[in-house]
Design a protein around this motif. Structure first.
Motif, mmCIF file in Angstrom:
data_model
loop_
_atom_site.group_PDB
_atom_site.id
_atom_site.type_symbol
_atom_site.label_atom_id
_atom_site.label_comp_id
_atom_site.label_asym_id
_atom_site.label_seq_id
_atom_site.Cartn_x
_atom_site.Cartn_y
_atom_site.Cartn_z
ATOM 1 N N UNK A 130 -4.349 25.294 16.908
ATOM 2 C CA UNK A 130 -5.783 24.901 17.052
ATOM 3 C C UNK A 130 -6.450 24.692 15.493
ATOM 4 N N UNK A 131 -6.051 25.606 14.731
ATOM 5 C CA UNK A 131 -6.620 25.802 13.172
ATOM 6 C C UNK A 131 -5.852 24.822 12.461
ATOM 7 N N UNK A 168 -12.323 19.551 22.313
ATOM 8 C CA UNK A 168 -11.627 20.545 23.312
ATOM 9 C C UNK A 168 -10.369 19.687 23.811
ATOM 10 N N UNK A 169 -10.799 18.404 24.462
ATOM 11 C CA UNK A 169 -9.842 17.847 25.042
ATOM 12 C C UNK A 169 -8.649 17.298 24.193
ATOM 13 N N UNK A 170 -9.079 16.843 22.982
ATOM 14 C CA UNK A 170 -8.045 16.296 22.098
ATOM 15 C C UNK A 170 -7.236 17.559 21.701
ATOM 16 N N UNK A 171 -7.840 18.690 21.296
ATOM 17 C CA UNK A 171 -7.020 19.813 20.855
ATOM 18 C C UNK A 171 -5.979 20.205 21.924
ATOM 19 N N UNK A 183 -3.439 25.039 27.419
ATOM 20 C CA UNK A 183 -4.334 24.941 28.335
ATOM 21 C C UNK A 183 -5.936 25.002 27.922
ATOM 22 N N UNK A 184 -6.671 23.850 28.511
ATOM 23 C CA UNK A 184 -8.101 23.629 27.985
ATOM 24 C C UNK A 184 -8.932 24.993 28.312
ATOM 25 N N UNK A 209 -20.257 15.828 19.012
ATOM 26 C CA UNK A 209 -19.922 17.254 18.615
ATOM 27 C C UNK A 209 -18.433 17.556 18.557
ATOM 28 N N UNK A 210 -18.038 18.882 18.290
ATOM 29 C CA UNK A 210 -16.914 19.241 18.115
ATOM 30 C C UNK A 210 -16.587 20.421 17.403
ATOM 31 N N UNK A 211 -15.417 20.784 16.936
ATOM 32 C CA UNK A 211 -15.337 21.944 15.996
ATOM 33 C C UNK A 211 -14.604 21.622 14.898
#
Length: 137
Positions: free
Chosen positions: A13-14, A29-32, A39-40, A64-66
């Motif tokens: 993820x990072x 989240x869905x894209x990652x 697993x989401x 939004x997102x991370x």
């Protein structure tokens, strides 16, 4: 010593967030979960820990997102490991017995090497050499 699946997922993820950093795009989240095969539901927990540990930031809202809290070259794998998994070696060595002290020294030496290398490697080292995104004009 065993590295956890959770640590592997956190690193993936990072790495994905690092790939997106130059464009300024946030990771959802869905894209990652899809791109990194995570697993989401589990990813939500991992992202919460990374956010609470100060490695990533989150933005609310429709757009939004991370995103990484710092440049990828400033986030060491040792920091990620400590946050997600804690002490990898634990206290395996027992100095009892005739060879206990020498075995304990060997484990300590191995631990020192592992921690030194984990401090050298960063999230930037986890990034794929060529992004998997293709842009067509």
């Amino acid at each position: 010593m065993k590295l956890s699946v959770k640590l592997d997922y956190a690193c993936r993820a990072l790495a994905r967030m690092a790939v997106r950093l130059p464009s300024g795009d946030l990771s959802r989240i869905e894209e990652l979960a899809e791109v990194e095969a995570i697993p989401a539901n589990y990813l939500v927990q991992i992202l919460g820990e990374l956010r609470n540990g100060g490695l990533i930031e989150s933005r609310r809202g429709k757009q939004g997102g991370y995103l990484l809290a710092r440049p990828p070259e400033e986030i060491s794998l040792r920091e990620v490991i400590s946050l997600v998994q804690g002490d990898v070696f634990g206290s395996v060595a027992n100095a009892a017995g005739a060879s206990g002290e020498s075995v304990a020294r060997a484990w300590k030496s191995l631990q020192d090497c592992f921690e030194a290398k984990a401090s050298e490697l960063t999230v930037k080292d986890l990034m794929p050499s060529s992004p998997d995104e293709m842009y067509y004009i």
